[in-house]
Design a protein around this motif. Sequence first.
Motif, mmCIF file in Angstrom:
data_model
loop_
_atom_site.group_PDB
_atom_site.id
_atom_site.type_symbol
_atom_site.label_atom_id
_atom_site.label_comp_id
_atom_site.label_asym_id
_atom_site.label_seq_id
_atom_site.Cartn_x
_atom_site.Cartn_y
_atom_site.Cartn_z
ATOM 1 N N LEU A 63 41.820 45.224 45.760
ATOM 2 C CA LEU A 63 41.777 45.732 44.386
ATOM 3 C C LEU A 63 42.588 44.853 43.427
ATOM 4 N N LEU A 64 43.488 44.057 43.997
ATOM 5 C CA LEU A 64 44.299 43.158 43.177
ATOM 6 C C LEU A 64 43.441 42.128 42.447
ATOM 7 N N ILE A 65 42.268 41.820 43.041
ATOM 8 C CA ILE A 65 41.383 40.832 42.427
ATOM 9 C C ILE A 65 40.969 41.264 41.025
ATOM 10 N N LEU A 66 40.773 42.559 40.848
ATOM 11 C CA LEU A 66 40.309 43.071 39.564
ATOM 12 C C LEU A 66 41.332 42.872 38.453
ATOM 13 N N THR A 67 42.574 42.613 38.822
ATOM 14 C CA THR A 67 43.621 42.422 37.811
ATOM 15 C C THR A 67 43.691 40.968 37.335
ATOM 16 N N PHE A 68 42.903 40.099 37.937
ATOM 17 C CA PHE A 68 42.898 38.676 37.570
ATOM 18 C C PHE A 68 41.504 38.251 37.136
ATOM 19 N N PRO A 69 41.197 38.341 35.830
ATOM 20 C CA PRO A 69 39.866 37.956 35.327
ATOM 21 C C PRO A 69 39.470 36.527 35.694
ATOM 22 N N TRP A 70 40.438 35.612 35.698
ATOM 23 C CA TRP A 70 40.135 34.219 36.024
ATOM 24 C C TRP A 70 39.656 34.082 37.460
ATOM 25 N N LEU A 71 40.160 34.944 38.352
ATOM 26 C CA LEU A 71 39.758 34.898 39.756
ATOM 27 C C LEU A 71 38.317 35.382 39.921
ATOM 28 N N ILE A 72 37.963 36.427 39.150
ATOM 29 C CA ILE A 72 36.586 36.924 39.169
ATOM 30 C C ILE A 72 35.635 35.837 38.681
ATOM 31 N N THR A 73 36.018 35.146 37.598
ATOM 32 C CA THR A 73 35.194 34.056 37.065
ATOM 33 C C THR A 73 35.021 32.942 38.090
ATOM 34 N N THR A 74 36.110 32.603 38.784
ATOM 35 C CA THR A 74 36.054 31.570 39.821
ATOM 36 C C THR A 74 35.104 31.961 40.945
ATOM 37 N N LEU A 75 35.185 33.219 41.369
ATOM 38 C CA LEU A 75 34.300 33.714 42.423
ATOM 39 C C LEU A 75 32.842 33.629 42.003
ATOM 40 N N LEU A 76 32.576 33.981 40.756
ATOM 41 C CA LEU A 76 31.201 33.936 40.251
ATOM 42 C C LEU A 76 30.663 32.507 40.244
ATOM 43 N N ILE A 77 31.479 31.557 39.795
ATOM 44 C CA ILE A 77 31.042 30.162 39.743
ATOM 45 C C ILE A 77 30.772 29.624 41.148
ATOM 46 N N ILE A 78 31.688 29.906 42.066
ATOM 47 C CA ILE A 78 31.503 29.459 43.455
ATOM 48 C C ILE A 78 30.241 30.084 44.045
ATOM 49 N N GLY A 79 30.051 31.364 43.778
ATOM 50 C CA GLY A 79 28.887 32.062 44.301
ATOM 51 C C GLY A 79 27.584 31.490 43.781
ATOM 52 N N ILE A 80 27.538 31.182 42.489
ATOM 53 C CA ILE A 80 26.323 30.622 41.878
ATOM 54 C C ILE A 80 25.981 29.274 42.509
ATOM 55 N N VAL A 81 26.977 28.406 42.606
ATOM 56 C CA VAL A 81 26.754 27.077 43.180
ATOM 57 C C VAL A 81 26.264 27.187 44.620
ATOM 58 N N HIS A 123 28.986 39.048 44.164
ATOM 59 C CA HIS A 123 28.313 40.327 43.954
ATOM 60 C C HIS A 123 28.682 41.310 45.056
ATOM 61 N N ALA A 124 28.671 40.833 46.311
ATOM 62 C CA ALA A 124 29.039 41.677 47.446
ATOM 63 C C ALA A 124 30.520 42.044 47.398
ATOM 64 N N ILE A 125 31.358 41.057 47.044
ATOM 65 C CA ILE A 125 32.802 41.301 46.991
ATOM 66 C C ILE A 125 33.145 42.334 45.923
ATOM 67 N N LEU A 126 32.587 42.155 44.737
ATOM 68 C CA LEU A 126 32.900 43.066 43.641
ATOM 69 C C LEU A 126 32.335 44.457 43.881
ATOM 70 N N ASP A 127 31.177 44.531 44.535
ATOM 71 C CA ASP A 127 30.623 45.839 44.894
ATOM 72 C C ASP A 127 31.538 46.555 45.879
ATOM 73 N N THR A 128 32.008 45.786 46.856
ATOM 74 C CA THR A 128 32.888 46.371 47.872
ATOM 75 C C THR A 128 34.189 46.862 47.249
ATOM 76 N N ILE A 129 34.767 46.020 46.395
ATOM 77 C CA ILE A 129 36.030 46.371 45.756
ATOM 78 C C ILE A 129 35.851 47.497 44.743
ATOM 79 N N GLY A 130 34.885 47.288 43.842
ATOM 80 C CA GLY A 130 34.718 48.221 42.734
ATOM 81 C C GLY A 130 34.115 49.557 43.108
ATOM 82 N N VAL A 131 33.299 49.584 44.166
ATOM 83 C CA VAL A 131 32.631 50.832 44.530
ATOM 84 C C VAL A 131 33.264 51.479 45.761
ATOM 85 N N ILE A 132 33.243 50.767 46.889
ATOM 86 C CA ILE A 132 33.800 51.345 48.121
ATOM 87 C C ILE A 132 35.304 51.548 47.977
#
Length: 205
Positions: A63-81, A123-132
């Motif tokens: 859940l700590l990931i949600l407190t760092f917007p830059w980390l979410i952005t990094t995950l999205l970029i890595i995931g897209i590539v 997408h999977a990480i954020l679903d797991t964190i944000g929902v489960i």
Amino acid sequence: MFVAFIHGFVLSISLILPLGAQNVFIFNQGARSRRFVDVSAAIIAASLSDTLLIVLAVGGVSLLILTFPWLITTLLIIGIVFLVYIGWTIWSESTAQKNQRSERLSAKQQILFALSVSLLNPHAILDTIGVIGTNAIHYSGVEKWLFAASCISVSWIWFFCLALVGHLTGRAANSSRTMLFINKISALMIWSVAVYLCWALLHNK
């Protein structure tokens, strides 16, 4: 306790059913396997990855990931590539020789790809964190981990069944042209997830 188990089971099914890179990859590997046991490495790797993410989410660590917007952005970029790369890898397998089941990914390659589409999939990480993770807050003690165990069981059952359906589909098709079509569709599905992540990245800014 029964309520926690049912809650976790139903919630996980709703999360795992929609289109995702994990699902496409597992189905594709099942379709390309000569024997069902040949896809076991991908099933186990994907299931263990989900298990890790769920345990971290329920434990509150992720859940700590949600407190760092830059980390979410990094995950999205890595995931897209990575998803673009995975899609291209599948799409480029266009010759009859490469679409033969004898050319399926090795166990090591299956594990690396399965871990990548699981742990590098924001997408999977954020679903797991944000929902489960947030749903687990409603429980404590044994009930919380029973909820987690239910979520984990869905992943293992789902990936096993998905690979089996892919394997049976591949056996029924039994032609390089059909396998080529399956690969093309799989690549397009993975690219569609990448497009969705691009939208999420722009929306996140």
